[in-house]
Design a protein around this motif. Sequence first.
Motif, PDB file in Angstrom:
ATOM      1  N   GLY A 132      42.317  18.192 -56.040  1.00 19.66           N
ATOM      2  CA  GLY A 132      42.371  18.258 -57.500  1.00 19.66           C
ATOM      3  C   GLY A 132      43.513  19.126 -57.994  1.00 19.66           C
ATOM      4  O   GLY A 132      44.130  18.830 -59.029  1.00 19.66           O
ATOM      5  N   ASN A 133      43.806  20.183 -57.270  1.00 16.15           N
ATOM      6  CA  ASN A 133      44.928  21.044 -57.641  1.00 16.15           C
ATOM      7  C   ASN A 133      46.249  20.274 -57.572  1.00 16.15           C
ATOM      8  O   ASN A 133      47.100  20.393 -58.463  1.00 16.15           O
ATOM      9  CB  ASN A 133      44.964  22.253 -56.713  1.00 16.15           C
ATOM     10  CG  ASN A 133      45.850  23.363 -57.247  1.00 16.15           C
ATOM     11  OD1 ASN A 133      46.439  23.241 -58.309  1.00 16.15           O
ATOM     12  ND2 ASN A 133      45.964  24.437 -56.491  1.00 16.15           N
ATOM     13  N   LEU A 134      46.420  19.487 -56.516  1.00 19.30           N
ATOM     14  CA  LEU A 134      47.648  18.698 -56.380  1.00 19.30           C
ATOM     15  C   LEU A 134      47.748  17.629 -57.471  1.00 19.30           C
ATOM     16  O   LEU A 134      48.834  17.384 -58.021  1.00 19.30           O
ATOM     17  CB  LEU A 134      47.698  18.057 -54.996  1.00 19.30           C
ATOM     18  CG  LEU A 134      47.867  19.024 -53.808  1.00 19.30           C
ATOM     19  CD1 LEU A 134      47.787  18.253 -52.493  1.00 19.30           C
ATOM     20  CD2 LEU A 134      49.198  19.764 -53.909  1.00 19.30           C
ATOM     21  N   LEU A 135      46.641  16.990 -57.797  1.00 17.89           N
ATOM     22  CA  LEU A 135      46.675  15.948 -58.833  1.00 17.89           C
ATOM     23  C   LEU A 135      46.982  16.541 -60.209  1.00 17.89           C
ATOM     24  O   LEU A 135      47.690  15.921 -61.014  1.00 17.89           O
ATOM     25  CB  LEU A 135      45.342  15.203 -58.861  1.00 17.89           C
ATOM     26  CG  LEU A 135      45.038  14.329 -57.636  1.00 17.89           C
ATOM     27  CD1 LEU A 135      43.648  13.699 -57.769  1.00 17.89           C
ATOM     28  CD2 LEU A 135      46.103  13.251 -57.469  1.00 17.89           C
ATOM     29  N   LEU A 136      46.462  17.707 -60.479  1.00 17.45           N
ATOM     30  CA  LEU A 136      46.725  18.329 -61.780  1.00 17.45           C
ATOM     31  C   LEU A 136      48.167  18.810 -61.905  1.00 17.45           C
ATOM     32  O   LEU A 136      48.670  18.955 -63.026  1.00 17.45           O
ATOM     33  CB  LEU A 136      45.763  19.498 -61.999  1.00 17.45           C
ATOM     34  CG  LEU A 136      44.304  19.114 -62.259  1.00 17.45           C
ATOM     35  CD1 LEU A 136      43.432  20.361 -62.321  1.00 17.45           C
ATOM     36  CD2 LEU A 136      44.181  18.321 -63.559  1.00 17.45           C
ATOM     37  N   HIS A 137      48.812  19.057 -60.811  1.00 20.97           N
ATOM     38  CA  HIS A 137      50.221  19.448 -60.855  1.00 20.97           C
ATOM     39  C   HIS A 137      51.151  18.234 -60.956  1.00 20.97           C
ATOM     40  O   HIS A 137      52.375  18.430 -61.036  1.00 20.97           O
ATOM     41  CB  HIS A 137      50.598  20.253 -59.601  1.00 20.97           C
ATOM     42  CG  HIS A 137      50.300  21.716 -59.734  1.00 20.97           C
ATOM     43  ND1 HIS A 137      49.213  22.310 -59.161  1.00 20.97           N
ATOM     44  CD2 HIS A 137      50.966  22.711 -60.386  1.00 20.97           C
ATOM     45  CE1 HIS A 137      49.206  23.601 -59.432  1.00 20.97           C
ATOM     46  NE2 HIS A 137      50.266  23.868 -60.176  1.00 20.97           N
ATOM     47  N   LEU A 138      50.590  17.045 -60.934  1.00 18.83           N
ATOM     48  CA  LEU A 138      51.435  15.842 -60.995  1.00 18.83           C
ATOM     49  C   LEU A 138      52.253  15.752 -62.288  1.00 18.83           C
ATOM     50  O   LEU A 138      53.461  15.435 -62.229  1.00 18.83           O
ATOM     51  CB  LEU A 138      50.573  14.600 -60.814  1.00 18.83           C
ATOM     52  CG  LEU A 138      51.307  13.253 -60.751  1.00 18.83           C
ATOM     53  CD1 LEU A 138      52.312  13.242 -59.600  1.00 18.83           C
ATOM     54  CD2 LEU A 138      50.313  12.103 -60.629  1.00 18.83           C
ATOM     55  N   PRO A 139      51.709  16.003 -63.482  1.00 16.55           N
ATOM     56  CA  PRO A 139      52.568  15.991 -64.683  1.00 16.55           C
ATOM     57  C   PRO A 139      53.706  17.010 -64.615  1.00 16.55           C
ATOM     58  O   PRO A 139      54.835  16.716 -65.020  1.00 16.55           O
ATOM     59  CB  PRO A 139      51.585  16.304 -65.820  1.00 16.55           C
ATOM     60  CG  PRO A 139      50.258  15.872 -65.309  1.00 16.55           C
ATOM     61  CD  PRO A 139      50.289  16.171 -63.852  1.00 16.55           C
ATOM     62  N   ASN A 140      53.406  18.204 -64.099  1.00 18.42           N
ATOM     63  CA  ASN A 140      54.478  19.193 -63.956  1.00 18.42           C
ATOM     64  C   ASN A 140      55.530  18.732 -62.950  1.00 18.42           C
ATOM     65  O   ASN A 140      56.730  18.974 -63.140  1.00 18.42           O
ATOM     66  CB  ASN A 140      53.884  20.530 -63.498  1.00 18.42           C
ATOM     67  CG  ASN A 140      52.976  21.152 -64.539  1.00 18.42           C
ATOM     68  OD1 ASN A 140      53.145  20.929 -65.743  1.00 18.42           O
ATOM     69  ND2 ASN A 140      51.997  21.919 -64.093  1.00 18.42           N
ATOM     70  N   PHE A 141      55.070  18.069 -61.906  1.00 19.71           N
ATOM     71  CA  PHE A 141      56.009  17.552 -60.917  1.00 19.71           C
ATOM     72  C   PHE A 141      56.928  16.498 -61.523  1.00 19.71           C
ATOM     73  O   PHE A 141      58.155  16.491 -61.276  1.00 19.71           O
ATOM     74  CB  PHE A 141      55.233  16.981 -59.730  1.00 19.71           C
ATOM     75  CG  PHE A 141      56.074  16.194 -58.772  1.00 19.71           C
ATOM     76  CD1 PHE A 141      56.905  16.838 -57.869  1.00 19.71           C
ATOM     77  CD2 PHE A 141      56.055  14.802 -58.783  1.00 19.71           C
ATOM     78  CE1 PHE A 141      57.697  16.118 -56.988  1.00 19.71           C
ATOM     79  CE2 PHE A 141      56.838  14.076 -57.901  1.00 19.71           C
ATOM     80  CZ  PHE A 141      57.661  14.732 -57.002  1.00 19.71           C
ATOM     81  N   LEU A 142      56.389  15.601 -62.342  1.00 20.89           N
ATOM     82  CA  LEU A 142      57.223  14.555 -62.959  1.00 20.89           C
ATOM     83  C   LEU A 142      58.219  15.158 -63.948  1.00 20.89           C
ATOM     84  O   LEU A 142      59.372  14.709 -64.032  1.00 20.89           O
ATOM     85  CB  LEU A 142      56.327  13.530 -63.649  1.00 20.89           C
ATOM     86  CG  LEU A 142      55.421  12.712 -62.707  1.00 20.89           C
ATOM     87  CD1 LEU A 142      54.538  11.771 -63.522  1.00 20.89           C
ATOM     88  CD2 LEU A 142      56.248  11.941 -61.693  1.00 20.89           C
ATOM     89  N   CYS A 143      57.784  16.149 -64.700  1.00 17.62           N
ATOM     90  CA  CYS A 143      58.717  16.814 -65.628  1.00 17.62           C
ATOM     91  C   CYS A 143      59.834  17.516 -64.846  1.00 17.62           C
ATOM     92  O   CYS A 143      61.007  17.474 -65.251  1.00 17.62           O
ATOM     93  CB  CYS A 143      57.961  17.822 -66.484  1.00 17.62           C
ATOM     94  SG  CYS A 143      56.822  17.087 -67.675  1.00 17.62           S
ATOM     95  N   SER A 144      59.464  18.153 -63.737  1.00 15.85           N
ATOM     96  CA  SER A 144      60.490  18.800 -62.913  1.00 15.85           C
ATOM     97  C   SER A 144      61.434  17.772 -62.299  1.00 15.85           C
ATOM     98  O   SER A 144      62.653  18.018 -62.188  1.00 15.85           O
ATOM     99  CB  SER A 144      59.819  19.623 -61.807  1.00 15.85           C
ATOM    100  OG  SER A 144      59.033  20.658 -62.355  1.00 15.85           O
TER     101      SER A 144
END
Length: 421
Positions: A132-144
């Motif tokens: 769940g932690n990795l999935l929640l960081h997905l929007p931040n990853f796409l912005c980066s």
Amino acid sequence: MTQPASSPPEYPQYPAPPQSPVPPPYPGQQPPSYSGQQPPPYPGEQPPAYPGQQPPSYPGQHSQAPHHPQPPRYPQAAAPPSQPAYPHAATLPAPAPPLSPGDPAHPHHISTDHGRVHIRSQQRRTDSTAVGNLLLHLPNFLCSLFVVGLFSAFFGDLGFLVVLAWLASGALVFHRPTESAIARRLLRLRYPTPQERAKLEPVWHEVTARAGVEGRTYELWVEDSDGLNAVAAAGHIVGVTRFAMNHLPNGELAAVLAHELGHHVGGHAWSSLLGYWYALPGRLAWRVLRGFASIVFKVSRAFSCFGAAFVVLVLGGLALATVSTLYGLPLLVLAVPYALAAVGRRAELRADEHAAALGFAPMLAAVLHKLHQQEQYETAALTARNGGVAPRESSLSKLLSSHPDHYTRLHHLQPYLQPPG
């Protein structure tokens, strides 16, 4: 010689029969009083006692009344000998001095003389909290990724190499020299001294033996802090404060280390650091844009209100265009911190359960009580600095907290604190 007819004849006087010791009442007046002496006694009866005067003595008897022994008088503080003596506060034994953390008689002292160690085949896993932690960081990853793509445009045809290098940089989370740099620079940790290592390693070996984990996989670090805290970071970092190492019994220290080991075994430590690493370009770009917008707004206000309104319209239009182009994805970034905080609280509860399952539930509960007392002391000190005004925690700050509150953690430990059966 004869007497007159009007006078009654004289008769001899006889004593009155003993009917009543009380003289007959006189109508309308008080009975006669005797001046300075007692009334004559009646034959065959004891004379009445009058206050303030001694009764007459009779022949063959003592002049004073017989003496009757009085019951013994005991002090008020002590009980009579015939009654059992009960302990009082003054007679209680003095309380024993508190045991030192290193005393083997301490209730939270554990033996580190373990026997045969069984190493499990699966040393790590990725539980639902890490996923769940990795999935929640997905929007931040796409912005980066978008920010890195814009930056790579300055390199022309070699721009894709920049993107690939950034994607591969996540493997540095598990690189030992990089982890050491993170521990020193970001976490402010240091290697333990030989004396500290002699104190930490037996406890750590006991924890890893109970968990069936190879203890040499991880590195022990120390933080020079007087607070009670510990940290698990990257892939192999386990750090404790100097206070926890020196002032906790080895059982409570083992509970703290077992909690941090639970973060590593469940994959919480590496997933959090990996998500933070891939979100870093987006965070930096957001800070740059926010600072630039603040400077432009202050400059526009120096000219007129129309200039400030124009800047607001331009920035609002750019934000709306970005949101519509990316299908509302940037709006998810606003909710990500609250969701990540909720996942972090769940990860803490999972780590508590890991330590409790290894047999450290009572020790971990004692550590949680000490942490709660430390928070109360800090709150009281902050209240004193604010002139007696206690700080109030808002609802949003509670939602952004990465750790559950004291009572929630103790509630989840109750199944492990109850006696078996």
